[in-house]
Design a protein around this motif. Structure first.
Motif, PDB file in Angstrom:
ATOM      1  N   VAL A   2      34.501  35.227  42.084  1.00 31.97           N
ATOM      2  CA  VAL A   2      34.496  34.644  44.044  1.00 31.97           C
ATOM      3  C   VAL A   2      34.868  33.072  43.676  1.00 31.97           C
ATOM      4  O   VAL A   2      34.990  33.104  45.174  1.00 31.97           O
ATOM      5  N   CYS A  12      34.289  32.843  53.979  1.00 38.50           N
ATOM      6  CA  CYS A  12      35.131  34.191  53.619  1.00 38.50           C
ATOM      7  C   CYS A  12      34.009  35.415  53.648  1.00 38.50           C
ATOM      8  O   CYS A  12      32.885  35.076  53.678  1.00 38.50           O
ATOM      9  N   PHE A  14      32.248  39.505  53.213  1.00 38.48           N
ATOM     10  CA  PHE A  14      32.714  40.260  52.076  1.00 38.48           C
ATOM     11  C   PHE A  14      32.441  41.392  52.613  1.00 38.48           C
ATOM     12  O   PHE A  14      30.791  41.128  53.437  1.00 38.48           O
ATOM     13  N   SER A  15      32.880  43.149  52.685  1.00 36.51           N
ATOM     14  CA  SER A  15      32.287  43.513  53.194  1.00 36.51           C
ATOM     15  C   SER A  15      31.355  44.830  52.550  1.00 36.51           C
ATOM     16  O   SER A  15      31.710  44.560  51.077  1.00 36.51           O
ATOM     17  N   THR A  17      29.039  45.449  51.134  1.00 36.20           N
ATOM     18  CA  THR A  17      28.687  44.607  49.371  1.00 36.20           C
ATOM     19  C   THR A  17      27.467  45.435  48.741  1.00 36.20           C
ATOM     20  O   THR A  17      27.295  45.016  47.399  1.00 36.20           O
TER      21      THR A  17
END
Length: 87
Positions: A2, A12, A14-15, A17
Protein backbone atom coordinates in the motif's frame (compact mmCIF):
# COMPACT_ATOMS: atom_id res chain seq x y z
CA UNK A 1 2.53 -2.70 -0.91
CA UNK A 2 0.00 0.00 0.00
CA UNK A 3 2.79 2.43 0.87
CA UNK A 4 4.46 1.85 -2.49
CA UNK A 5 1.21 2.34 -4.41
CA UNK A 6 0.35 5.57 -2.58
CA UNK A 7 3.84 7.04 -2.44
CA UNK A 8 3.35 9.37 -5.43
CA UNK A 9 -0.45 9.69 -5.55
CA UNK A 10 -2.88 12.18 -4.00
CA UNK A 11 -5.69 9.64 -4.15
CA UNK A 12 -6.32 6.08 -5.21
CA UNK A 13 -9.36 3.83 -5.57
CA UNK A 14 -9.26 0.16 -4.68
CA UNK A 15 -12.06 -2.07 -5.94
CA UNK A 16 -13.14 -5.53 -4.84
CA UNK A 17 -11.74 -4.86 -1.36
CA UNK A 18 -14.00 -7.35 0.43
CA UNK A 19 -13.42 -5.08 3.42
CA UNK A 20 -15.03 -5.33 6.81
CA UNK A 21 -15.28 -2.56 9.36
CA UNK A 22 -12.68 -4.03 11.70
CA UNK A 23 -10.07 -4.61 9.01
CA UNK A 24 -10.57 -1.11 7.59
CA UNK A 25 -10.14 0.55 10.99
CA UNK A 26 -6.83 -1.23 11.49
CA UNK A 27 -5.53 -0.22 8.06
CA UNK A 28 -6.70 3.40 8.37
CA UNK A 29 -5.09 3.64 11.80
CA UNK A 30 -1.75 2.48 10.43
CA UNK A 31 -1.70 5.26 7.80
CA UNK A 32 -3.69 7.92 9.69
CA UNK A 33 -0.92 10.54 9.67
CA UNK A 34 -0.92 10.93 5.90
CA UNK A 35 -4.18 9.57 4.46
CA UNK A 36 -7.95 9.55 4.96
CA UNK A 37 -9.77 6.36 4.04
CA UNK A 38 -13.34 6.24 2.72
CA UNK A 39 -15.04 2.85 2.43
CA UNK A 40 -18.11 1.25 0.95
CA UNK A 41 -17.89 -2.02 2.81
CA UNK A 42 -18.67 -5.35 1.33
CA UNK A 43 -17.85 -8.48 3.22
CA UNK A 44 -15.60 -11.47 2.71
CA UNK A 45 -17.71 -12.66 -0.23
CA UNK A 46 -19.13 -9.38 -1.60
CA UNK A 47 -17.40 -6.47 -3.34
CA UNK A 48 -16.51 -3.25 -1.59
CA UNK A 49 -14.50 -0.20 -2.60
CA UNK A 50 -12.07 2.10 -0.87
CA UNK A 51 -10.99 5.62 -1.73
CA UNK A 52 -7.73 6.71 -0.12
CA UNK A 53 -7.00 10.45 -0.15
CA UNK A 54 -3.82 12.19 0.96
CA UNK A 55 -4.58 14.69 3.73
CA UNK A 56 -2.49 17.33 1.95
CA UNK A 57 -4.86 17.05 -1.04
CA UNK A 58 -8.00 17.25 1.14
CA UNK A 59 -6.68 20.44 2.77
CA UNK A 60 -7.19 22.24 -0.54
CA UNK A 61 -10.96 22.01 0.07
CA UNK A 62 -12.99 23.45 2.92
CA UNK A 63 -15.54 20.63 3.06
CA UNK A 64 -15.74 16.99 2.10
CA UNK A 65 -18.67 14.62 2.25
CA UNK A 66 -18.56 10.85 1.60
CA UNK A 67 -21.81 9.46 0.21
CA UNK A 68 -22.56 5.78 -0.32
CA UNK A 69 -24.64 5.51 -3.49
CA UNK A 70 -24.97 1.74 -3.69
CA UNK A 71 -24.18 -0.52 -0.73
CA UNK A 72 -21.14 -2.75 -1.27
CA UNK A 73 -20.14 -1.18 -4.59
CA UNK A 74 -20.33 2.61 -5.12
CA UNK A 75 -19.52 5.80 -3.24
CA UNK A 76 -18.69 9.40 -4.12
CA UNK A 77 -16.60 11.99 -2.33
CA UNK A 78 -17.94 15.53 -2.71
CA UNK A 79 -15.26 18.21 -2.25
CA UNK A 80 -15.76 21.98 -2.27
CA UNK A 81 -13.73 25.03 -1.47
CA UNK A 82 -12.70 28.49 -2.65
CA UNK A 83 -10.88 27.05 -5.69
CA UNK A 84 -13.92 25.04 -6.83
CA UNK A 85 -15.64 21.72 -6.36
CA UNK A 86 -14.83 18.14 -7.26
CA UNK A 87 -16.89 14.92 -7.16
Amino acid sequence: MVTRILSTLDFCVFSETHSTYGRSVALAHKYRQEFVWFYVHGDRTQKGVCLVVRKRFLEQFSTHDWQILCPMSLGVLHLSGPKGSLD
